[in-house]
Design a protein around this motif. Structure first.
Motif, PDB file in Angstrom:
ATOM      1  N   ARG A  21       0.928  -1.007  -0.040  1.00 51.75           N
ATOM      2  CA  ARG A  21      -0.144   0.012   0.082  1.00 51.75           C
ATOM      3  C   ARG A  21       0.869   1.113   0.053  1.00 51.75           C
ATOM      4  N   THR A  24      -1.169   4.874   0.075  1.00 56.12           N
ATOM      5  CA  THR A  24      -1.648   5.051   1.350  1.00 56.12           C
ATOM      6  C   THR A  24      -0.869   5.154   2.508  1.00 56.12           C
ATOM      7  N   HIS A  88      -9.085  -7.522   6.745  1.00 57.29           N
ATOM      8  CA  HIS A  88      -9.459  -7.543   8.241  1.00 57.29           C
ATOM      9  C   HIS A  88      -9.501  -8.754   8.849  1.00 57.29           C
ATOM     10  N   THR A  93      -5.806  -4.861  13.122  1.00 56.83           N
ATOM     11  CA  THR A  93      -5.566  -4.535  11.728  1.00 56.83           C
ATOM     12  C   THR A  93      -5.790  -3.033  11.601  1.00 56.83           C
ATOM     13  N   SER A  95      -6.556   0.297   9.270  1.00 55.47           N
ATOM     14  CA  SER A  95      -7.063   0.457   7.816  1.00 55.47           C
ATOM     15  C   SER A  95      -7.701   1.919   7.562  1.00 55.47           C
ATOM     16  N   HIS A 104      -9.843   8.322   0.112  1.00 48.63           N
ATOM     17  CA  HIS A 104      -9.336   8.616   1.389  1.00 48.63           C
ATOM     18  C   HIS A 104      -8.927   9.837   1.741  1.00 48.63           C
ATOM     19  N   ASP A 120     -13.633  -5.846   4.268  1.00 48.21           N
ATOM     20  CA  ASP A 120     -12.787  -5.895   3.201  1.00 48.21           C
ATOM     21  C   ASP A 120     -13.426  -5.296   2.079  1.00 48.21           C
ATOM     22  N   HIS A 123     -12.640  -0.430   3.185  1.00 49.41           N
ATOM     23  CA  HIS A 123     -11.655   0.257   3.715  1.00 49.41           C
ATOM     24  C   HIS A 123     -10.173  -0.389   3.315  1.00 49.41           C
ATOM     25  N   THR A 124      -9.246   0.387   3.184  1.00 47.91           N
ATOM     26  CA  THR A 124      -7.601  -0.136   2.548  1.00 47.91           C
ATOM     27  C   THR A 124      -7.153  -0.523   4.013  1.00 47.91           C
ATOM     28  N   VAL A 125      -6.728  -1.613   4.188  1.00 47.13           N
ATOM     29  CA  VAL A 125      -5.639  -1.989   4.926  1.00 47.13           C
ATOM     30  C   VAL A 125      -4.506  -1.917   4.582  1.00 47.13           C
ATOM     31  N   GLU A 128      -0.695  -2.554  10.631  1.00 51.45           N
ATOM     32  CA  GLU A 128      -1.116  -3.728  11.959  1.00 51.45           C
ATOM     33  C   GLU A 128      -0.455  -3.097  13.099  1.00 51.45           C
TER      34      GLU A 128
END
Length: 348
Positions: A21, A24, A88, A93, A95, A104, A120, A123-125, A128
């Motif tokens: 990612r 993000t 997730h 997790t 996100s 976003h 899932d 939202h963007t994981v 963690e």
């Protein structure tokens, strides 16, 4: 690549998935670097689901990406990253929150339960929690209002970027402070109990009173869950004090058997229905044994409704563990609301 979130309840370390990612994570890292998240509230805490923060307004409707700082309002949001697909699956997790239209800004959530698969693709994981599980658990236990907002503020005080693999975009340096800024009065005015205000609702209470208070909180939490799943019209609905729950019945036990046995404590309540074709009232016995709608087989439990609460109470004390049709039954008050949960009668 990691970031430390220094919250009012302790530190949480987040490991970032920079390869999976990149955009993000760049957004998150640069916002942390410019101290954008400092003093942000955890404005939504949904117990055993997720906690949400990253909105400087504290309303859940604000926030913007790092790109808006660089390119203007037209870049307030950026498109979510969907490949590879990350799920997730576990507690902790992290996100990025979908602001609508798969876009976003700055808000992010942290899950507090496993396998939240319905998040899932929504939202963007991008990370963690690697350290600070105990702190996350404390946030998860916050007492909140009906909109999931904690009564006492929980904030991100400071962010520390441990490792940043991305070069700073042109113009970002102008937004990075020399040192962590002090909060303004407006930032700390939430209308709630301040994060640094000491609260001890056990002060001056006896051990018995403290235990009763804890039972009350647990009862309220359980009824809120029942209300959310639709089992209760509202959490504060009054419980029936004349209905007895009977379980562990023998499948051969019939309504008439229970009526004969329990009517010695008091009159069993009857239902009155109008027989429309004849225009006259028809007295119908209240169904006692609960049965499968398709097969009609007994589900081995029943509800006995008395005319008077006193009869229900007497039956409760005298009928528990009594042998009926070679089965020792268990009786309890109907447990549909908090004051019955509080009483500790959830043994079935």
């Amino acid at each position: 690549m990691a970031v430390i979130l220094e919250t009012t309840l302790g530190d949480i370390t987040v490991d970032l998935l920079t390869e999976e990612r990149p955009r993000t994570c760049l957004n998150f890292l640069k916002l942390c670097k410019m101290k954008y998240y400092n003093f942000c509230l955890f404005h939504s805490v949904q117990r055993n689901f997720m906690v949400q923060t990253g909105d400087p307004t504290g309303t859940g409707r604000g926030g913007e990406s790092i790109f808006s700082k660089l390119y203007g309002d037209q870049a307030r949001f950026f498109e979510m990253e969907t490949n590879p697909r990350l799920k997730h699956r576990k507690v902790g997790t992290v996100s990025m929150v979908n602001n609508g239209g798969n876009m976003h800004g700055s808000q992010f959530l942290i899950t507090t339960r496993e396998d939240v698969d319905y998040l899932d693709g929504q939202h963007t994981v991008f990370g963690e929690v690697s350290e600070g599980d105990d702190v996350l658990a404390k946030i998860n236990e916050a007492i909140c209002d009906n909109e999931h907002r904690p009564y006492q503020d929980i904030r991100i005080n400071h962010t520390v970027v441990l490792d940043d693999p991305f070069d700073d975009p042109a113009g970002l340096a102008d937004h990075i402070p020399d040192r962590s800024p002090e909060p303004t009065k407006e930032q700390l005015e939430s209308g709630r109990i301040g994060a640094d205000e000491a609260i001890d609702d056990t002060e001056g209470r006896s051990q018995e009173e403290v235990e009763e208070m804890l039972q009350e909180k647990e009862a309220q939490a359980r009824t809120q869950i029942l209300e959310m799943v639709g089992d209760l019209p509202e959490a504060d609905v009054a419980p029936p004090d004349n209905v007895l729950f009977v379980c562990k019945l023998n499948p051969v036990t019939q309504d008439d058997d229970l009526e004969v046995i329990f009517s010695r404590f008091g009159e069993i309540k009857w239902l009155v229905r109008k027989a429309v074709p004849q225009g006259r009232s028809l007295i119908v016995k209240l169904l006692l044994v609960i049965r499968d709608q398709k097969t009609g087989d007994s589900l081995c439990y029943a509800f006995v409704e008395f005319e008077k609460p006193e009869a229900c109470e007497e039956a409760y004390f005298k009928m528990d563990n009594v042998l009926i049709d070679d089965r020792r039954i268990h009786v309890d008050f109907s447990q549909s609301v908090s004051k019955v949960w509080k009483g500790g009668f959830n043994r079935c």
